[in-house]
Design an enzyme around this catalytic site. Structure first.
Site, mmCIF file in Angstrom:
data_model
loop_
_atom_site.group_PDB
_atom_site.id
_atom_site.type_symbol
_atom_site.label_atom_id
_atom_site.label_comp_id
_atom_site.label_asym_id
_atom_site.label_seq_id
_atom_site.Cartn_x
_atom_site.Cartn_y
_atom_site.Cartn_z
ATOM 1 N N THR A 170 49.233 41.769 38.963
ATOM 2 C CA THR A 170 47.873 40.885 39.167
ATOM 3 C C THR A 170 48.265 39.297 39.176
ATOM 4 O O THR A 170 48.900 39.132 38.242
ATOM 5 C CB THR A 170 46.785 41.191 38.326
ATOM 6 N N ARG A 206 36.879 52.260 43.384
ATOM 7 C CA ARG A 206 37.241 51.357 42.208
ATOM 8 C C ARG A 206 37.090 50.045 42.409
ATOM 9 O O ARG A 206 38.176 49.524 43.104
ATOM 10 C CB ARG A 206 38.182 52.050 41.301
ATOM 11 N N GLY A 217 37.798 46.324 40.094
ATOM 12 C CA GLY A 217 38.437 45.850 38.885
ATOM 13 C C GLY A 217 37.579 44.563 38.407
ATOM 14 O O GLY A 217 36.605 44.226 39.110
ATOM 15 N N ASP A 218 38.195 44.103 37.459
ATOM 16 C CA ASP A 218 37.784 42.741 36.822
ATOM 17 C C ASP A 218 37.986 41.700 37.723
ATOM 18 O O ASP A 218 37.147 40.580 37.785
ATOM 19 C CB ASP A 218 38.110 42.560 35.662
ATOM 20 N N THR A 264 44.166 39.188 33.490
ATOM 21 C CA THR A 264 44.948 40.173 33.787
ATOM 22 C C THR A 264 45.122 41.495 32.903
ATOM 23 O O THR A 264 45.004 40.949 31.791
ATOM 24 C CB THR A 264 46.378 39.917 34.187
ATOM 25 N N GLY A 265 44.961 42.661 33.171
ATOM 26 C CA GLY A 265 45.020 43.715 32.410
ATOM 27 C C GLY A 265 44.126 44.975 32.940
ATOM 28 O O GLY A 265 43.670 44.890 33.926
ATOM 29 N N GLY A 295 41.366 46.490 33.764
ATOM 30 C CA GLY A 295 39.957 45.645 34.358
ATOM 31 C C GLY A 295 38.824 46.314 33.468
ATOM 32 O O GLY A 295 37.778 45.699 33.285
HETATM 33 N N1 ASP Z 1 42.929 43.538 36.392
HETATM 34 C C1 ASP Z 1 43.446 44.195 37.345
HETATM 35 C C2 ASP Z 1 42.173 45.363 37.430
HETATM 36 O O1 ASP Z 1 41.970 46.119 36.525
HETATM 37 C C3 ASP Z 1 44.733 44.832 37.286
HETATM 38 C C4 ASP Z 1 45.524 43.881 36.475
HETATM 39 O O2 ASP Z 1 45.414 42.791 36.112
HETATM 40 O O3 ASP Z 1 46.852 44.222 36.526
HETATM 41 O O4 ASP Z 1 42.038 45.583 38.522
#
Ligand code: ASP
Length: 342
Positions: free
Chosen positions: A203, A231, A233-234, A254-255, A257
């Site tokens: 991301t 789905r 995400g965040d 990022t992470g 979500g």
């Molecule tokens: N945060 C993003 C999600 O969950 C993915 C990512 O940051 O790698 O959609």
């Protein structure tokens, strides 16, 4: 004597009144289990080069007096157009072997924000998020409606296969192998193994402060490998994966979500700065290294506080990241303890 004293006082006063906010920009290209053995020398250099290009491009906008909204947009565009990152070209695959993209942007002076989710044909989701912020009455648009708005705004649409890359397809195959059939669940709904951070790594995000002191944050993603059922995400959720408030700080996350949504990570960090008066770096560590880490939420954030101070925090092995401050050169980093590459 008296005259030179008053001259001195006057110059100090005008320096204070007319002092310009030092500019700064920080970007990320995702967090996850990044270790040296997974990257070839050539890949590592390619990440450093693209991060440098993105941060330098955003910095150049700020340096010529441009706004932080333009700076983060330009930086994110470069990463969306690179197949290295999970945003735009190079987005991860859904379970059904397509791509669904999310993005958002927020400015810290009037708290205006724009977000778009579940996009399948928008070449640069950050441009759509920005159009939602600047040219619609809404904050978040999704799916077909978002794409109709994008068409009306003259944004570039592409075939879904434009986002394809071989290595993300391999990641999908591996993710599917880790799924199991549970008796009372939809088929392949749950994961056998714990979530693997590399399945959603890549991301992108950018945070900047311009000469007027305006903070802006933008985040763009392909989401999570093998995601199903629309789905989201965040990344497009204001306060979770993205937030900006001139009274505290601006954050791009990022992470994993689902954790970032439940722990409203970006706004929680800024609220700690605003109401507890602690530094943005400390607030980010509290949320990422303590709150999230203790429940198994993997990921990281980049941020700039209202004084222009850059920081980042992540609880993974690495986070693709770069920063540049007034008068300095770009610094790019990948691993947890990696030496900076100027
Ligand atoms: N945060 C993003 C999600 O969950 C993915 C990512 O940051 O790698 O959609």
């Amino acid at each position: 004597m008296l005259r030179s004293m008053s001259f001195l006082v006057l110059s100090c006063f005008s320096a204070l009144v007319f002092a310009k906010q030092p500019i700064a920009i920080v970007i990320h290209g995702g967090a996850g289990t990044i270790n040296k053995s997974q990257l070839t020398e050539a890949q590592e250099q390619a990440y450093h080069a693209t991060l440098k290009h993105a941060v330098d491009t955003g910095y150049a906008v700020l340096e010529r007096g441009g706004s932080s909204v333009d700076a983060v947009t330009e930086a994110v565009l470069i990463m969306e157009n690179s197949p290295l990152f999970n945003a735009g070209k190079g987005a991860v695959y859904t379970y059904d072997e397509g791509h669904e993209l999310d993005a958002s942007i927020m400015r810290g002076d009037n708290l205006m924000a724009g977000a778009a989710s579940g996009l399948t044909h928008i070449k640069n989701p950050v441009l759509l998020a920005r159009a939602v912020m600047e040219r619609s009455e809404h904050v978040m648009l999704s799916g077909a409606g978002a794409e109709q708005f994008a068409k009306e705004q003259g944004l570039e649409l592409v075939d879904n296969s434009y986002f394809d890359t071989e290595f993300r397809y391999e990641a999908l195959k591996k993710a599917k192998q880790s799924m199991q059939k549970l008796p009372h669940q939809a088929q392949n709904y749950r994961l056998k193994a714990p979530w693997q951070p590399e399945w959603n790594m890549g991301t992108v995000g950018a945070v900047a402060i311009d000469r007027s002191g305006l903070l802006t944050a933008a985040t763009s993603t392909g989401g999570m490998t093998a995601k199903r059922y629309g789905r989201i995400g965040d990344a497009p959720i204001i306060g979770a994966g993205n937030f900006a408030d001139n009274a505290s700080c601006a954050v791009s996350a990022t992470g994993h979500g689902e954790f970032f949504i439940r722990y409203r990570v970006a706004s929680d960090i800024c609220a700690r700065v605003k109401y507890q008066g602690i530094s943005a770096a400390k607030a980010a560590d509290q949320v990422i290294q303590q709150e999230l880490a203790k429940v198994g939420g993997t990921g990281g954030v980049i941020l700039i506080d209202h004084k222009g101070q850059i920081s980042w925090s992540f609880n993974t092995e690495g986070m693709y990241r770069a920063k540049r401050t007034e008068g300095g050169v770009a610094v790019t980093e990948i691993f947890k303890d990696s030496p900076s590459l100027p």
